[in-house]
Scaffold this motif. Structure first.
Motif, mmCIF file in Angstrom:
data_model
loop_
_atom_site.group_PDB
_atom_site.id
_atom_site.type_symbol
_atom_site.label_atom_id
_atom_site.label_comp_id
_atom_site.label_asym_id
_atom_site.label_seq_id
_atom_site.Cartn_x
_atom_site.Cartn_y
_atom_site.Cartn_z
ATOM 1 N N TYR A 198 -2.938 0.997 -10.938
ATOM 2 C CA TYR A 198 -3.628 2.288 -10.756
ATOM 3 C C TYR A 198 -3.269 2.981 -9.440
ATOM 4 C CZ TYR A 198 -6.822 -0.024 -7.485
ATOM 5 O OH TYR A 198 -7.354 -0.687 -6.411
ATOM 6 N N THR A 199 -2.791 2.206 -8.447
ATOM 7 C CA THR A 199 -2.462 2.823 -7.149
ATOM 8 C C THR A 199 -1.254 3.750 -7.238
ATOM 9 O OG1 THR A 199 -1.070 0.936 -6.496
ATOM 10 C CG2 THR A 199 -3.415 0.836 -5.900
ATOM 11 N N ASP A 200 -0.477 3.674 -8.328
ATOM 12 C CA ASP A 200 0.669 4.577 -8.490
ATOM 13 C C ASP A 200 0.240 6.037 -8.512
ATOM 14 O OD1 ASP A 200 2.471 2.479 -8.589
ATOM 15 O OD2 ASP A 200 2.370 2.300 -10.765
ATOM 16 N N TRP A 201 -0.985 6.298 -8.965
ATOM 17 C CA TRP A 201 -1.440 7.692 -9.047
ATOM 18 C C TRP A 201 -1.618 8.311 -7.662
ATOM 19 C CZ3 TRP A 201 -0.840 10.518 -13.093
ATOM 20 C CH2 TRP A 201 -0.809 9.910 -14.357
ATOM 21 N N ALA A 202 -1.757 7.466 -6.624
ATOM 22 C CA ALA A 202 -1.883 7.993 -5.260
ATOM 23 C C ALA A 202 -0.560 8.580 -4.765
ATOM 24 C CB ALA A 202 -2.342 6.887 -4.315
ATOM 25 N N THR A 203 0.552 8.220 -5.440
ATOM 26 C CA THR A 203 1.868 8.726 -5.040
ATOM 27 C C THR A 203 2.235 10.028 -5.751
ATOM 28 O OG1 THR A 203 3.072 7.482 -6.758
ATOM 29 C CG2 THR A 203 2.623 6.347 -4.677
ATOM 30 N N VAL A 204 1.379 10.476 -6.669
ATOM 31 C CA VAL A 204 1.636 11.720 -7.398
ATOM 32 C C VAL A 204 1.116 12.893 -6.558
ATOM 33 C CG1 VAL A 204 1.194 13.021 -9.515
ATOM 34 C CG2 VAL A 204 1.463 10.538 -9.614
ATOM 35 N N PRO A 205 2.023 13.763 -6.070
ATOM 36 C CA PRO A 205 1.614 14.843 -5.155
ATOM 37 C C PRO A 205 0.545 15.769 -5.725
ATOM 38 C CG PRO A 205 4.003 14.615 -5.203
ATOM 39 C CD PRO A 205 3.470 13.763 -6.319
ATOM 40 N N THR A 206 0.610 16.027 -7.022
ATOM 41 C CA THR A 206 -0.324 16.990 -7.615
ATOM 42 C C THR A 206 -1.678 16.371 -7.955
ATOM 43 O OG1 THR A 206 0.621 16.514 -9.802
ATOM 44 C CG2 THR A 206 1.532 18.391 -8.593
ATOM 45 N N MET A 207 -1.807 15.039 -7.795
ATOM 46 C CA MET A 207 -3.073 14.377 -8.104
ATOM 47 C C MET A 207 -3.923 14.283 -6.829
ATOM 48 S SD MET A 207 -4.901 12.985 -10.513
ATOM 49 C CE MET A 207 -3.703 12.669 -11.820
ATOM 50 N N PRO A 208 -5.135 14.848 -6.841
ATOM 51 C CA PRO A 208 -5.995 14.774 -5.654
ATOM 52 C C PRO A 208 -6.273 13.333 -5.247
ATOM 53 C CG PRO A 208 -6.838 16.361 -7.240
ATOM 54 C CD PRO A 208 -5.738 15.608 -7.925
ATOM 55 N N ASN A 257 -8.132 9.918 -4.298
ATOM 56 C CA ASN A 257 -9.260 9.219 -4.929
ATOM 57 C C ASN A 257 -9.556 9.749 -6.334
ATOM 58 O OD1 ASN A 257 -11.182 7.156 -4.831
ATOM 59 N ND2 ASN A 257 -12.830 8.588 -4.341
ATOM 60 N N GLN A 258 -8.470 10.032 -7.068
ATOM 61 C CA GLN A 258 -8.627 10.498 -8.451
ATOM 62 C C GLN A 258 -7.516 9.919 -9.316
ATOM 63 O OE1 GLN A 258 -9.016 14.740 -8.940
ATOM 64 N NE2 GLN A 258 -8.545 14.670 -11.118
ATOM 65 N N VAL A 259 -7.893 9.524 -10.524
ATOM 66 C CA VAL A 259 -6.940 9.086 -11.547
ATOM 67 C C VAL A 259 -7.294 9.815 -12.835
ATOM 68 C CG1 VAL A 259 -6.554 6.791 -10.537
ATOM 69 C CG2 VAL A 259 -8.409 7.132 -12.206
ATOM 70 N N PRO A 260 -6.386 9.860 -13.801
ATOM 71 C CA PRO A 260 -6.737 10.497 -15.083
ATOM 72 C C PRO A 260 -7.939 9.814 -15.729
ATOM 73 C CG PRO A 260 -4.366 10.150 -14.930
ATOM 74 C CD PRO A 260 -4.972 9.422 -13.769
ATOM 75 N N ASP A 261 -8.708 10.571 -16.457
ATOM 76 C CA ASP A 261 -9.874 9.999 -17.139
ATOM 77 C C ASP A 261 -9.477 8.881 -18.098
ATOM 78 O OD1 ASP A 261 -11.383 11.843 -15.782
ATOM 79 O OD2 ASP A 261 -11.559 13.243 -17.472
ATOM 80 N N SER A 262 -8.230 8.917 -18.584
ATOM 81 C CA SER A 262 -7.767 7.894 -19.528
ATOM 82 C C SER A 262 -7.645 6.523 -18.889
ATOM 83 C CB SER A 262 -6.421 8.302 -20.123
ATOM 84 O OG SER A 262 -5.460 8.550 -19.107
ATOM 85 N N CYS A 263 -7.748 6.446 -17.547
ATOM 86 C CA CYS A 263 -7.706 5.160 -16.853
ATOM 87 C C CYS A 263 -9.054 4.439 -16.900
ATOM 88 C CB CYS A 263 -7.315 5.346 -15.385
ATOM 89 S SG CYS A 263 -5.552 5.661 -15.107
ATOM 90 N N CYS A 264 -10.112 5.161 -17.204
ATOM 91 C CA CYS A 264 -11.464 4.597 -17.147
ATOM 92 C C CYS A 264 -11.720 3.576 -18.252
ATOM 93 C CB CYS A 264 -12.506 5.707 -17.240
ATOM 94 S SG CYS A 264 -12.401 6.906 -15.899
ATOM 95 N N LEU A 265 -12.560 2.593 -17.935
ATOM 96 C CA LEU A 265 -12.961 1.606 -18.944
ATOM 97 C C LEU A 265 -13.732 2.297 -20.064
ATOM 98 C CD1 LEU A 265 -14.155 -1.327 -16.619
ATOM 99 C CD2 LEU A 265 -11.963 -1.097 -17.804
ATOM 100 N N ASN A 266 -14.614 3.206 -19.691
ATOM 101 C CA ASN A 266 -15.350 4.038 -20.646
ATOM 102 C C ASN A 266 -14.951 5.491 -20.384
ATOM 103 O OD1 ASN A 266 -16.947 1.879 -21.823
ATOM 104 N ND2 ASN A 266 -18.073 1.844 -19.884
ATOM 105 N N VAL A 267 -14.092 6.023 -21.254
ATOM 106 C CA VAL A 267 -13.524 7.347 -21.026
ATOM 107 C C VAL A 267 -14.555 8.445 -21.273
ATOM 108 C CG1 VAL A 267 -11.719 8.978 -21.688
ATOM 109 C CG2 VAL A 267 -11.228 6.528 -21.652
ATOM 110 N N THR A 268 -14.859 9.192 -20.220
ATOM 111 C CA THR A 268 -15.712 10.376 -20.313
ATOM 112 C C THR A 268 -15.085 11.457 -19.429
ATOM 113 O OG1 THR A 268 -17.089 9.565 -18.484
ATOM 114 C CG2 THR A 268 -17.841 9.084 -20.737
ATOM 115 N N VAL A 269 -15.444 12.687 -19.646
ATOM 116 C CA VAL A 269 -14.889 13.798 -18.874
ATOM 117 C C VAL A 269 -15.279 13.656 -17.400
ATOM 118 C CG1 VAL A 269 -14.855 16.293 -18.557
ATOM 119 C CG2 VAL A 269 -14.956 15.324 -20.858
ATOM 120 N N GLY A 270 -14.263 13.625 -16.532
ATOM 121 C CA GLY A 270 -14.511 13.546 -15.097
ATOM 122 C C GLY A 270 -14.716 12.157 -14.552
#
Length: 238
Positions: free
Chosen positions: A151-161, A163-176
């Motif tokens: 999951y730490t790979d998302w910290a290297t994505v310039p356009t990703m704020p 302390n944020q990952v896509p919602d699809s990373c969540c154990l229980n996927v909900t908006v936000g």
């Protein structure tokens, strides 16, 4: 002249094997189409040895169906030339299947390398392209993974704020749910490793199935040769 005695049993068994060939042909085509769809979605690839494997599987399946049809016609009519053609073409298929199996083993690392590279590229385009975002989200949801290595790979994505990952990373996927996430609430495993393990398990199943099909094909060649010998003996008697 119709075959007699034990050859009637051989002829019947050959019919059974031909029916099995038709089922195997349909199965090969389905596996090839599924593999091609997966590679097209997961890997933005050019024409490589790895990318051609699904097309080879589809071609072998279609060719096997045609060969089974030739064998059925030859067996039904007890036609010497058709049965010989069937045996020769079936031998060719066995050779191609063995070659494809070896190629699949040799190029599996290349396929995974392509997937890893393209998955990372799609991560970089996550906020820029709806197509890339949709693909990444679908894979992360399906395989319960997050990022390429983790999951730490998302910290290297310039356009990703931060302390944020896509919602699809969540154990229980909900908006936000990916905003200001807690590590305990998201998947930790990377998609490259998770999907790699899935591919290896499925490749093992396909390899075992291919060996079983090849064994039946060799049996079909033997029965075809026996039938050819019987037909030729009948012609010599006449």
């Amino acid at each position: 002249m119709a075959v007699e005695g034990p050859m009637k049993c051989v002829k019947f068994l050959l019919y059974v094997i031909l029916l099995a060939f038709c089922a195997c042909a349909v199965g090969l085509i389905a596996v090839g189409v599924a593999a091609q769809i997966f590679l097209n979605q997961a890997v933005n690839q050019g024409t490589t040895a790895g990318s051609l494997l699904p097309l080879v599987i589809i071609a072998v399946g279609a060719f096997l169906f045609l060969v089974a049809f030739v064998g059925c016609c030859g067996t039904c009519k007890e036609n010497y030339c058709l049965v010989i053609t069937f045996a020769v073409l079936l031998s060719l298929i066995v050779v191609v299947e063995v070659a494809a199996g070896i190629a699949g083993y040799v190029f599996k690392n290349e396929i995974m390398s392509e997937f890893n590279k393209d998955f990372r590229n799609k991560m970089q385009d996550y906020k820029k392209s709806n197509q890339s975002a949709s693909l990444v989200d679908n894979l992360q949801k399906r395989f319960n993974c997050c990022g390429a290595d983790n999951y730490t790979d998302w910290a290297t994505v310039p356009t990703m704020p931060s302390n944020q990952v896509p919602d699809s990373c969540c154990l229980n996927v909900t908006v936000g749910c990916g905003n200001n996430f807690k590590v305990a609430d998201i998947h930790h495993e990377g998609c490259t490793k998770t999907i790699g393990l899935w591919l290896r398990r499925n490749m093992q199943v396909v390899t075992e199935a291919a060996l079983g099909i090849a064994a039946v094909e060799v049996l079909g060649i033997i029965f075809a040769c026996l039938l050819v010998k019987s037909i030729r003996s009948g012609y010599e008697v006449m």
